[in-house]
Scaffold this motif. Sequence first.
Motif, PDB file in Angstrom:
ATOM      1  N   UNK A  59       7.350  -3.077  -9.192  1.00  0.00           N
ATOM      2  CA  UNK A  59       6.686  -3.021  -8.209  1.00  0.00           C
ATOM      3  C   UNK A  59       5.250  -3.340  -8.470  1.00  0.00           C
ATOM      4  N   UNK A  60       4.718  -2.833  -9.343  1.00  0.00           N
ATOM      5  CA  UNK A  60       3.305  -3.390 -10.015  1.00  0.00           C
ATOM      6  C   UNK A  60       3.415  -3.980 -11.223  1.00  0.00           C
ATOM      7  N   UNK A  61       2.367  -5.071 -11.546  1.00  0.00           N
ATOM      8  CA  UNK A  61       2.666  -5.781 -12.882  1.00  0.00           C
ATOM      9  C   UNK A  61       2.080  -4.684 -13.968  1.00  0.00           C
ATOM     10  N   UNK A  62       1.177  -3.594 -13.694  1.00  0.00           N
ATOM     11  CA  UNK A  62       0.771  -2.796 -14.696  1.00  0.00           C
ATOM     12  C   UNK A  62       1.152  -1.599 -14.220  1.00  0.00           C
ATOM     13  N   UNK A  63       1.059  -0.449 -15.450  1.00  0.00           N
ATOM     14  CA  UNK A  63       0.949   0.989 -15.061  1.00  0.00           C
ATOM     15  C   UNK A  63      -0.541   1.277 -14.520  1.00  0.00           C
ATOM     16  N   UNK A  64      -0.507   2.589 -14.121  1.00  0.00           N
ATOM     17  CA  UNK A  64      -1.924   3.050 -13.648  1.00  0.00           C
ATOM     18  C   UNK A  64      -3.239   2.669 -14.425  1.00  0.00           C
ATOM     19  N   UNK A  65      -4.280   1.806 -13.837  1.00  0.00           N
ATOM     20  CA  UNK A  65      -5.184   1.504 -14.656  1.00  0.00           C
ATOM     21  C   UNK A  65      -6.401   2.208 -14.488  1.00  0.00           C
ATOM     22  N   UNK A  66      -7.309   2.264 -15.433  1.00  0.00           N
ATOM     23  CA  UNK A  66      -8.413   3.083 -15.482  1.00  0.00           C
ATOM     24  C   UNK A  66      -9.461   3.070 -14.167  1.00  0.00           C
ATOM     25  N   UNK A  67      -9.812   4.092 -13.571  1.00  0.00           N
ATOM     26  CA  UNK A  67     -11.090   4.257 -12.549  1.00  0.00           C
ATOM     27  C   UNK A  67     -11.933   3.088 -13.093  1.00  0.00           C
ATOM     28  N   UNK A  68     -12.391   2.362 -12.213  1.00  0.00           N
ATOM     29  CA  UNK A  68     -13.508   1.326 -12.476  1.00  0.00           C
ATOM     30  C   UNK A  68     -13.324   0.206 -13.215  1.00  0.00           C
ATOM     31  N   UNK A  69     -11.940   0.204 -13.818  1.00  0.00           N
ATOM     32  CA  UNK A  69     -11.408  -1.188 -14.570  1.00  0.00           C
ATOM     33  C   UNK A  69     -11.487  -2.630 -13.886  1.00  0.00           C
ATOM     34  N   UNK A  70     -11.150  -2.307 -12.291  1.00  0.00           N
ATOM     35  CA  UNK A  70     -10.720  -3.610 -11.482  1.00  0.00           C
ATOM     36  C   UNK A  70     -11.827  -3.564 -10.387  1.00  0.00           C
ATOM     37  N   UNK A  71     -12.515  -2.569 -10.311  1.00  0.00           N
ATOM     38  CA  UNK A  71     -13.559  -2.296  -9.085  1.00  0.00           C
ATOM     39  C   UNK A  71     -14.531  -3.474  -8.913  1.00  0.00           C
ATOM     40  N   UNK A  72     -14.957  -4.007  -9.785  1.00  0.00           N
ATOM     41  CA  UNK A  72     -16.090  -4.921 -10.038  1.00  0.00           C
ATOM     42  C   UNK A  72     -15.520  -6.562  -9.696  1.00  0.00           C
ATOM     43  N   UNK A  73     -14.004  -6.437  -9.495  1.00  0.00           N
ATOM     44  CA  UNK A  73     -13.524  -7.804  -9.581  1.00  0.00           C
ATOM     45  C   UNK A  73     -12.358  -8.087  -8.612  1.00  0.00           C
ATOM     46  N   UNK A  74     -13.016  -8.585  -7.354  1.00  0.00           N
ATOM     47  CA  UNK A  74     -11.735  -8.302  -6.195  1.00  0.00           C
ATOM     48  C   UNK A  74     -10.596  -8.995  -6.510  1.00  0.00           C
ATOM     49  N   UNK A  84       0.731  -1.401  -0.048  1.00  0.00           N
ATOM     50  CA  UNK A  84      -0.113   0.012   0.108  1.00  0.00           C
ATOM     51  C   UNK A  84       0.772   1.181   0.004  1.00  0.00           C
ATOM     52  N   UNK A  85       2.103   1.139   0.209  1.00  0.00           N
ATOM     53  CA  UNK A  85       3.167   2.246  -0.113  1.00  0.00           C
ATOM     54  C   UNK A  85       3.559   2.236  -1.416  1.00  0.00           C
ATOM     55  N   UNK A  86       4.321   1.139  -1.789  1.00  0.00           N
ATOM     56  CA  UNK A  86       5.092   0.950  -2.968  1.00  0.00           C
ATOM     57  C   UNK A  86       4.266   0.861  -4.283  1.00  0.00           C
ATOM     58  N   UNK A  87       2.965   0.365  -4.361  1.00  0.00           N
ATOM     59  CA  UNK A  87       2.358   0.171  -5.509  1.00  0.00           C
ATOM     60  C   UNK A  87       1.900   1.598  -5.833  1.00  0.00           C
ATOM     61  N   UNK A  88       1.129   2.452  -4.962  1.00  0.00           N
ATOM     62  CA  UNK A  88       0.745   3.690  -5.398  1.00  0.00           C
ATOM     63  C   UNK A  88       2.017   4.707  -5.735  1.00  0.00           C
ATOM     64  N   UNK A  89       3.349   4.474  -5.184  1.00  0.00           N
ATOM     65  CA  UNK A  89       4.326   4.904  -5.401  1.00  0.00           C
ATOM     66  C   UNK A  89       4.818   4.776  -6.921  1.00  0.00           C
ATOM     67  N   UNK A  90       4.717   3.509  -7.352  1.00  0.00           N
ATOM     68  CA  UNK A  90       4.960   3.064  -8.784  1.00  0.00           C
ATOM     69  C   UNK A  90       3.999   3.563  -9.758  1.00  0.00           C
TER      70      UNK A  90
END
Lengths: 493, 100
Positions: free
Chosen positions: A405-420, A179-185
């Motif tokens: 740090x993260x497998x992807x760059x920043x994703x779109x708002x809503x892109x993953x929010x329905x799939x925990x 929760x620090x590193x992934x948003x940092x990335x």
Amino acid sequence: MIDLSRLAAMQIRDGIADHLFTAREVAEAALGRIGALDAQVHAFNQVTAELAYAAAGRIDDAVASDVVLPPLAGVPVGIKDNMNLVGTRTTCSSRILENYESAYNCTAVSRLLDAGAIPVGKCNMDEFAFGSSTENSAFGPTRNPWDLERVPGGSSGGSAAAVSAGMAAITLGSDTGGSIRQPGSLTGTVALKPTYGRVSRYGCVAFASSLDQIGPFAKTVEECALALNAISGKDPMDATSVNRPTEDFTAGLVDGVAGLRVGIVTDLLEAEGCDGVVQASVRAAAETFAALGAEVGEVELPSTAHGLSAYYIIGPAEASSNLARFDGIRYGHRVSGADDVLDLYMRSRAEGFGPETIRRVMLGTYALSAGYYDAYYGQAQKARTLIKRDFEAAFERYDVLLTPTSPTVAFKIGEKSSDPLAMYLSDIYTIPVNLAGNCAVSVPSGSCPASGLPIGLQIIGTHFDEATVLRAAAAFEEAVGFDTTPPLVREVR
Amino acid sequence: MAISEEQVRHVALLARLALTDEEVARFGDDLNSILSHIDTIQQLDLADVPPTAHALDVVNETRADEVKPCFTRDEALANAPEAAEGAFVIPRIVGGGEEG
């Protein structure tokens, strides 16, 4: 006019000491940037102008009386909204704590302020730190300053976005599984998770007590090192904080990486779901280290394949226990007209908690319930042993390890929010580090050629070896020369 | 192992969460999806592996048992949704009309 909110912490302190500007002007600049951009970004749940000006006044008084300034004098800081600061609410971005007034100060926050920092606000987060996008905030998502349609990562997304947008020079976050590193990335900032036990968690609302650790965000490695100097050290109020000799984490930053043994973690790098641009950036990072004189080799951490499963048992199990305190009686949201105490508990919690919090509490309660404990929690704790052993073996051969740090760059708002589950996979590279208790930093390694979005390199060190991790990060940062300024900020300058 | 609706309701009671029927169905689906991923951990043969509860080898810490300043009663009650006469107010938990 000098763009005060773009100065590094060291320049701010020295500029105030040399009478180039006042602490009050620095506070005005940071609050001005928040006023200009936070309606779009929503990095803050609460802006603390009064506290900021009061702290700035104390610094300016010290300058007037020729007192030697502390290391973070006049530096604007933001605090994740799960850390208590008297005079602010501590909401954890949850309805259940919407009106909770901090009753005492979190030790890490106190130490940052004792070092002269100016608190500008409380940063948005995923509710109770459950999430990887800051979309799980009861008060609305934080947006990524690099692209307002995208998430800043999470759960410390507000802290990451605040630094990225120049609203604060340093912010504090907490890191349970990334929760620090992934948003940092995802925001192109430098983000440090210290070793478990390095920083007191007293006054930080607990998520998973065997994993949680507080750490800083900043634009530069040096500022993260300065922040770690301020917040680390034994605290009698947190029995898990470790008593170690005081270190100056800035001391070795310029020593370079010649001869440093750097291991690229190939099985993690090649894991399914990792973007090609991210893999390429990490491979390029390994070449950069080799060019700087490091001895670069390959290593595997096979047991980390079970990291996600172990984490999504241990984390929710501990969270379900920690969140039992929210009962609608001593603090927090309470329903009216309850029939009895059980009804009061059940409806207050169901109304006060958001969906992801309910999901995690349910998952953890199930994993700990009679008949399932051995199959889940017991098994996860054993898998944790294997992961810890993998790291121990790797650190016999290497001083630091490299992964994305993260497998992807920043994703779109809503892109993953329905799939925990898809959201949980955001943390596959960061989770094993928490399970083993190691330290790690995310440092920008470049940007995606197509989108311009930042990519982060994770540099992992063994227990209490932040000095080496930060030294490697500083050498890499200098070699890469990444411009941490997002387009949003370029527009207002 | 799939989790039944009855188990979801039982877990919700243990967790002190009042869920609607719709939420029971939705969170049940979510838990099954997550558990189907997590369940791989059960296939590991870990019989000879000791568990790790704490990443560092830290032993119990003790301190002197001394009286120190702490919250006043008013401070402790400051965030209570309902307080009276220096105490937290809760619904009746004993008796109920016929006190004996």
